[in-house]
Structure formats: C-alpha cells, structure tokens
Design a protein around this motif. Sequence first.
Motif, PDB file in Angstrom:
ATOM      1  N   ARG A  22      -2.147 -68.683  -5.494  1.00  0.00           N
ATOM      2  CA  ARG A  22      -3.008 -69.839  -5.201  1.00  0.00           C
ATOM      3  C   ARG A  22      -3.901 -69.505  -4.007  1.00  0.00           C
ATOM      4  O   ARG A  22      -3.633 -69.937  -2.879  1.00  0.00           O
ATOM      5  CB  ARG A  22      -2.164 -71.077  -4.921  1.00  0.00           C
TER       6      ARG A  22
ATOM      7  N   TRP B 243      -6.681 -70.505  -3.037  1.00  0.00           N
ATOM      8  CA  TRP B 243      -7.365 -71.617  -2.376  1.00  0.00           C
ATOM      9  C   TRP B 243      -6.516 -72.174  -1.222  1.00  0.00           C
ATOM     10  O   TRP B 243      -7.069 -72.704  -0.244  1.00  0.00           O
ATOM     11  CB  TRP B 243      -7.675 -72.718  -3.381  1.00  0.00           C
TER      12      TRP B 243
ATOM     13  N   VAL C  97      -7.302 -70.047   1.765  1.00  0.00           N
ATOM     14  CA  VAL C  97      -8.618 -70.413   2.309  1.00  0.00           C
ATOM     15  C   VAL C  97      -8.523 -71.724   3.086  1.00  0.00           C
ATOM     16  O   VAL C  97      -9.136 -71.874   4.152  1.00  0.00           O
ATOM     17  CB  VAL C  97      -9.649 -70.526   1.159  1.00  0.00           C
ATOM     18  N   ALA C  98      -7.727 -72.675   2.562  1.00  0.00           N
ATOM     19  CA  ALA C  98      -7.573 -73.963   3.251  1.00  0.00           C
ATOM     20  C   ALA C  98      -6.905 -73.786   4.610  1.00  0.00           C
ATOM     21  O   ALA C  98      -7.346 -74.361   5.617  1.00  0.00           O
ATOM     22  CB  ALA C  98      -6.765 -74.922   2.377  1.00  0.00           C
TER      23      ALA C  98
ATOM     24  N   ASP D  10     -15.634 -74.608   3.498  1.00  0.00           N
ATOM     25  CA  ASP D  10     -15.285 -73.335   2.868  1.00  0.00           C
ATOM     26  C   ASP D  10     -14.344 -73.529   1.690  1.00  0.00           C
ATOM     27  O   ASP D  10     -14.383 -72.771   0.716  1.00  0.00           O
ATOM     28  CB  ASP D  10     -14.638 -72.401   3.893  1.00  0.00           C
ATOM     29  N   VAL D  11     -13.473 -74.530   1.771  1.00  0.00           N
ATOM     30  CA  VAL D  11     -12.559 -74.803   0.662  1.00  0.00           C
ATOM     31  C   VAL D  11     -13.342 -75.272  -0.559  1.00  0.00           C
ATOM     32  O   VAL D  11     -13.093 -74.832  -1.693  1.00  0.00           O
ATOM     33  CB  VAL D  11     -11.518 -75.855   1.079  1.00  0.00           C
TER      34      VAL D  11
ATOM     35  N   PHE E 196     -15.176 -72.310  -1.963  1.00  0.00           N
ATOM     36  CA  PHE E 196     -14.277 -71.429  -2.725  1.00  0.00           C
ATOM     37  C   PHE E 196     -13.991 -72.013  -4.101  1.00  0.00           C
ATOM     38  O   PHE E 196     -13.976 -71.284  -5.105  1.00  0.00           O
ATOM     39  CB  PHE E 196     -12.976 -71.232  -1.953  1.00  0.00           C
ATOM     40  N   ALA E 197     -13.766 -73.326  -4.165  1.00  0.00           N
ATOM     41  CA  ALA E 197     -13.481 -73.961  -5.451  1.00  0.00           C
ATOM     42  C   ALA E 197     -14.677 -73.858  -6.393  1.00  0.00           C
ATOM     43  O   ALA E 197     -14.525 -73.532  -7.579  1.00  0.00           O
ATOM     44  CB  ALA E 197     -13.102 -75.427  -5.231  1.00  0.00           C
TER      45      ALA E 197
ATOM     46  N   HIS F 174     -15.074 -70.249  -7.515  1.00  0.00           N
ATOM     47  CA  HIS F 174     -14.027 -69.904  -8.480  1.00  0.00           C
ATOM     48  C   HIS F 174     -14.359 -70.449  -9.869  1.00  0.00           C
ATOM     49  O   HIS F 174     -14.110 -69.792 -10.884  1.00  0.00           O
ATOM     50  CB  HIS F 174     -12.690 -70.465  -7.997  1.00  0.00           C
TER      51      HIS F 174
END
Length: 361
Positions: free
Chosen positions: A48, A50, A53-54, A109-110, A113-114, A117
């Motif tokens: 995972r 993400w 990144v979180a 940034d989260v 990233f999502a 992705h």
Amino acid sequence: MMQEVVFGEVTWGQIFFLMGWVVGAMLLGKLLQLLLNSLGKAKRFESRPWVGVAFSSFSRPVPFLFLTIGLRYGLAVLHFSESVGDVVSDCFSVLFTVAVSFFVYSMVDVIDFAITHITKKTPTTMDDMMAPMVRKSLRVVVVILGLVQVAQILSDKPITSIIAGLGVGGLAVALAAQETIKNFFGSLVIFADKPFELGERITVGGHDGTIEEVGFRSTRLRTLDGHLVTMPNGELANQMIQNIGKRPYIKRVMNVTITYDTPPEKVQEALDILRDILDNHEGMKEDFPPRVFFNDFKASALNILAIYWYHPPAYWDFLAHAEWVNMELLRRYNEAGIEFAFPTQTLYVNGLEGHVEDIRA
C-alpha cells in the motif's frame, strides 16, 4: 530573596520556561517526524504505497506545528500589556494558520499520488499531463486561502471584505496579465482538443521533438537534437500541429534509376526483382501492398517508382528494414547485370574535320 527581573516584568525563569517549551516541542516534533517516516517505510505497507506517501507528507509539517504549540504554551506564563498581548496573539494566530496551511499543502502529495496511480492505468497519457496540473492548482489554492486567512487576522476585517478587495485587485491584475490568462485558456483548449499526449513526437512552429510537459502557461518540447523548447500555450493552441506519434505507419517512396541503355527485358527484370523484395515484406499489411512501377523517363535515367508502408511506425525498425531492402536490391541488381544510373550529360562538339565527338561528363 529578591527575584531578578528583565524586560520589565519578565523574569529569567519565565524566559527559561519559554525556551524549555520551545526546545522540547521542537525535539518532540522531530522525534515524531522520524517515527512517521520510519512507519511509512515499514515492510507491512509495501503493498500500500499510498500509506507511505501519507506518512511522509504528514511528517513534514510536524516540527513546525510543534514549534508553534511550544511557543503558545511557553508564552502563556508571560504577562504582557494589553497592546503587546494583542500583537503576540495575532502572531500566534498567524503561525498556527501557516502551520495548518503547511499541513494541507503537504497532504496534497497524497491526492497527487492517488491521481497519478489512477492515470497510469489508463491507456492515454493525456491524464498523466493532468496530474501535475491538479497538484499545482491545489497548492496554489491552499496558499491563497492561507494568505487570505493571514490577511484577515492582521487586518481584523471580515473575510467577505477581503475577498471583495481581492476581486477589485484581481481585475487590475487580470488587465496586466492578459498574456498569462491567454496561455491558461490555451492550456484548457489543449486538454479539451487533445492534439498530442506526453511522449509523442510532433512538429509545430518549425520544431520537431517529443512532448515532455504541459503546464498552465507553457508546453515543453524536447527537439531531436536535444534542445528544450518552451512554447506558450496561447500560441500553441492556435498553431497547426502535426502529430507524428499518432501516425499508423511509415511510408517510404523510392526512386530507383537505371541507365538508358537498359533493354526492355532488363527493365522488366528490374521491376520483378524490386517487387519480389517488397512482396510480403516485414511490416506489411494486406490493406497496404507495395506499389512498383516504371513511371518516368528522366533526363539521365529510367525511373522506377516504389512505394511501401511499414507497420507499426517504429522508426528504428523501419530504418533497419530500409537498409535490408537497399542491400538486397544492390546485390540482386549486380547479379542481374542491371546498372544504376547516375547524373550524366552528353555533349556533341563539331570538330575541325566536321566530325562529331561524343563527350560524356
């Protein structure tokens, strides 16, 4: 026992108490940041990404947030006059607003990233161009909202008045930044029309290269000789764009010239050899068979026209195949005794004796 006083009614003990709160809060914030970073790199979160990144995004504003908290509780033991207390309160409010804005800014940034992705799973790269623009837009919004909140704290005016003032100021800025607005709407046109995608090769405005980035203001093109060309989107949206990356095939046109003294049966043999080489060649599709014709009498040669299409449009594979065609044609023409023509000119000169001399150059 007398108590030493400095700066009016502020004692050294209070100053040390304040320093203790600030240093302790900073150390605690730094430790929490290291803990969050280590959690983000934990093996149980490898599936995972993400989550990592979180944790990383959340950890960045932590030291500043704890510094703000340390200042808040450290200053609580100090006694200020009403005017100084208002200034200190406003400064703390500004610091807290900056800390919260920094937190939201990092958490973008989260979202980025999502989005990235998700766009990687789509067949088109146009979505990939949208991801950085969404990230930049969100960060600009966060910064603007943070500045508006800071302005409200410092001016002690309702936010509606500040927004109204920004509207009037925005009109003046819009008049002064017409080109920037033009480029912004040009980027919207590009995203709506989708004339190209990231990584595709295009020719526009005399430049030939691949698309590296599309932003709000400009598009970056890497030319074939390595130069980076930045083009304003307002101008790019109004230009004729030739998208080489979207071509379904590469077309080659060959003009094979043989000498004029080649007899008709050898010309037919030359045609047959070239047709045989191109028959069912690599990269051929049934809908695009090669075409070979004896099409012209040129000034110094008989011309054979050959046209064929190479699928898919992989340029280096096409060049390798073109080299094979050339080598095979050269070998088989030499074996058949068919001579390639080169530019010649025949001059007939009257000699003194009245005879004619044939000079070829």
